[in-house]
Design a protein around this motif. Structure first.
Motif: not given
Length: 288
Positions: A21-22, A29-32, A202-210
């Motif tokens: 995210l950083r 909110i946009q990241c969420a 954000v897409a990479a974070g959504a896949v791994l963290c989400g």
């Protein structure tokens, strides 16, 4: 023990969000909203009509969608409004609330270790993050505490949804409705300003963290007491603090390190409590 490890890994992956995210440089909110949108992608492949027959599980999934949106909205509002330490500490009242609510909502055996371990871990988290200098704006704590209530419902609803939905389905099927709820509440401010390379972070974070993190957490949650799972979620802020130290150069003092040890020891203590054999709710074949 395997289920405890899966819950712990899921919570640990949640703590890695800052790594994605950083660099993105978007608002919380946009990241969420984007994270919810990306974690919705597997939904068409994991939806099964048969799961709708379990009305209790389907209702729990609907509750999860609304409460997850509220949880994100309130928590990010708390972070934006005041000290991050106040927002995070009040948000992580959730495991204590889970420990107290699980025997009443899910009729699980009361865990004395979870009840004792939750405030002990909260004290360790206070040392880890650093005590805030006063409470200049009490609304930060109010928003963070309110988000904790919704996060508690998230965990309880996920447990009920697991009666008929797979861990991946729980994550993917509730996400589009959570994204829609965020869009309805925040309007255009929930949308990113432009389609550029920042979305890839954000897409990479959504896949791994989400997706991966939530699927592991929900898979383990099916077979361990909810109160113990709630205590293990404290690995998220611990991981976030370590990421700040190792990646972003945010040094930890001796008290913060002591707090991290308390978080880990408390989580292991709760997870290793003697317990009766788990009563696993059977999942209908082919329900995704």
């Amino acid at each position: 023990m395997r289920s405890f490890v899966m819950v712990a890994l899921g919570a640990t992956l949640w703590g890695c969000w800052s790594l994605f995210l950083r660099p993105a440089g978007l608002s919380g909110i946009q990241c969420a909203f984007l994270a919810m949108a990306f974690t919705s992608l597997p939904a068409p492949f994991v939806w099964r009509r048969e799961a709708l027959r379990d009305r209790r599980a389907t209702l729990a999934l609907a509750v999860l969608a609304l409460c997850d949106a509220a949880n994100c909205a309130l928590f990010f509002a708390a972070v934006q409004r005041g000290p991050v330490a106040v927002a995070v500490l009040t948000h992580y009242l959730a495991p204590l609330l889970i420990a107290l609510a699980a025997p009443w909502v899910l009729r699980e055996p009361r865990s004395s270790r979870a009840i004792l371990g939750a405030p002990l871990t909260l004290a360790g988290l206070a040392l880890l993050l650093g005590a805030p200098q006063g409470m200049a704006d009490p609304w930060t704590a109010v928003l963070g505490g309110a988000s904790a209530l919704f996060f508690m419902v998230n965990v309880l609803a996920s447990k009920q949804a697991a009666r008929a939905y797979s861990p991946l389905a729980i994550t993917a099927l509730h996400s589009p409705f959570s994204a829609l709820a965020l869009l309805l509440v925040f309007g255009r401010s929930a949308l990113p300003p432009a389609l550029d390379s920042r979305l890839l972070f954000v897409a990479a974070g959504a896949v791994l963290c989400g997706l991966v993190g939530n699927t592991l957490f929900n898979a383990g949650l099916r077979r361990i007491p909810t109160a113990a799972a709630g205590a293990l979620t404290y690995l998220e802020p611990l991981t976030a603090a370590l990421a700040g130290l190792l990646v972003f150069g945010e040094a930890l003092g001796s008290l913060s390190l002591l707090g991290g040890v308390i978080v880990l020891v408390s989580g292991v203590w709760v997870a290793s409590a003697p317990r009766a054999p788990a009563q696993v709710t059977p999942v209908p074949t082919g329900t995704g």
